[in-house]
Write an enzyme that holds these catalytic residues in place. Structure first.
Site, PDB file in Angstrom:
ATOM      1  CG  LEU A   1      -1.692  -0.960   0.712  1.00  0.00           C
ATOM      2  CD1 LEU A   1      -2.466  -1.417   2.861  1.00  0.00           C
ATOM      3  CD2 LEU A   1      -2.747  -1.254   0.016  1.00  0.00           C
TER       4      LEU A   1
ATOM      5  CG  HIS B   1      -2.942   1.233  -2.275  1.00  0.00           C
ATOM      6  ND1 HIS B   1      -1.574   0.933  -2.745  1.00  0.00           N
ATOM      7  CD2 HIS B   1      -3.416   0.322  -3.494  1.00  0.00           C
ATOM      8  CE1 HIS B   1      -1.367   0.442  -3.486  1.00  0.00           C
ATOM      9  NE2 HIS B   1      -2.313   0.247  -4.313  1.00  0.00           N
TER      10      HIS B   1
ATOM     11  N   GLY C   1      -8.348   3.019  -8.437  1.00  0.00           N
ATOM     12  CA  GLY C   1      -7.445   4.874  -8.996  1.00  0.00           C
ATOM     13  C   GLY C   1      -7.165   4.633 -10.457  1.00  0.00           C
ATOM     14  CE  LYS C   2     -10.849  10.634 -12.370  1.00  0.00           C
ATOM     15  NZ  LYS C   2     -11.216  12.187 -12.776  1.00  0.00           N
TER      16      LYS C   2
ATOM     17  CG  ASP D   1      -3.662   1.321 -13.095  1.00  0.00           C
ATOM     18  OD1 ASP D   1      -2.495   1.282 -13.253  1.00  0.00           O
ATOM     19  OD2 ASP D   1      -3.969   0.917 -11.611  1.00  0.00           O
TER      20      ASP D   1
END
Ligand code: PAF
Length: 276
Positions: free
Chosen positions: A28, A32, A141-142, A144
């Protein structure tokens, strides 16, 4: 924070509760943790999962050496989540997984071209995790971006009763997007790595200045990175919502890029919205 590893125990523990869910592969970082903080606004119970999913790694990829840091992860998540779901491979795949999510062509482009089967394995485990946890909201998350796009489509087209939220990419002070894979970088590579985001920022500025020759823009960005030793998979200007190749009439783009520095594959993206 309760740590649960079996599906039955998790189902019993969450029965009847409103849940916001952050799936992860562990190791993490602040990206995250920020998703876990955001999750709190959607539900009284925040669940995170840690599972390094073998199905989404190719035979020559980093499944074996993917950083597994369970104890430190627990310390970081403890004050942010109520339940940490940490199944073993056997808990997630008690029998051989012979059914998979079949994905549209976009899953074979961009990162999918370099990582055949990756998104099929990713979508299959996300479908399983969403069925197991049954959250009202799930956060990804953006960074990815293509993954988030595919998950949104899967949830929409399969009428899954979950709202998907995308969290902004969290960056180091020099702009490098946080990623578990950053720790593979040598000192010199770590210094070079922020160029990926800088190149995207420059491409974004060109679009905002009126450049519409996206082929040239992509070529130039690839050239800048290649000159500095990157093995570039792609720099690609796409429609932000559909991820199809950008058209001159578009107003909303995302520029996505992926490349390898030494042995480490990094990806990033930047959204570009024209006013009006
Ligand atoms: O982004 C990740 O960490 C993984 O792809 C996910 C969504 C947890 C599925 O394994």
């Amino acid at each position: 924070m309760r740590i649960i590893s079996t599906v039955n125990e998790l189902r019993d523990g969450l029965a009847g509760q409103r849940v916001a869910f952050v799936p992860t592969m562990g190791n993490l970082h602040d990206g995250h943790l920020e998703l876990m903080r955001q999750a709190r606004q959607y539900a009284s119970v925040v669940v995170a999962s840690i599972f390094v999913n073998p199905l989404q790694f190719g035979p020559n990829e980093d499944f074996d050496r993917y950083p597994r840091t369970f104890d430190t992860d627990c310390d970081k998540a403890r004050s942010l989540v109520d339940v940490l779901f940490a199944p073993t491979v056997n808990d997630m795949y008690p029998q051989q997984q012979t059914l998979f999510v079949e994905l549209p062509d976009i899953a074979n482009e961009l990162c999918g071209a370099a990582r055949p089967g990756h998104f099929r394995g990713m979508a299959t485990v996300v479908l399983k995790l969403l069925n197991i946890v049954q959250p009202q909201v799930a956060l990804f998350g953006k960074k990815d971006y293509q993954q988030l796009h595919i998950i949104r489509q899967m949830v929409k087209q399969f009428n899954m009763p979950v709202r998907i939220e995308g969290g902004e990419t969290v960056r180091a002070a020099d702009g490098l997007a946080l990623s578990s894979r950053n720790q593979y970088l040598s000192g010199a590579e770590r210094e070079e790595a922020p160029r990926l985001y800088r190149t995207l920022q420059e491409a974004r500025s060109s679009l905002l200045r009126g450049e519409r020759d996206t082929e040239r823009l992509q070529r130039e960005a690839i050239g800048v990175l290649a000159d500095r030793g990157w093995l570039v998979d792609y720099v690609s200007v796409r429609d932000r919502l559909t991820l199809r190749a950008a058209q001159p009439s578009d107003h909303d783009w995302v520029i996505l890029a992926a490349g390898t520095l030494g042995k480490t594959r990094l990806l990033d993206n930047i959204e570009v919205c024209l006013p009006g």
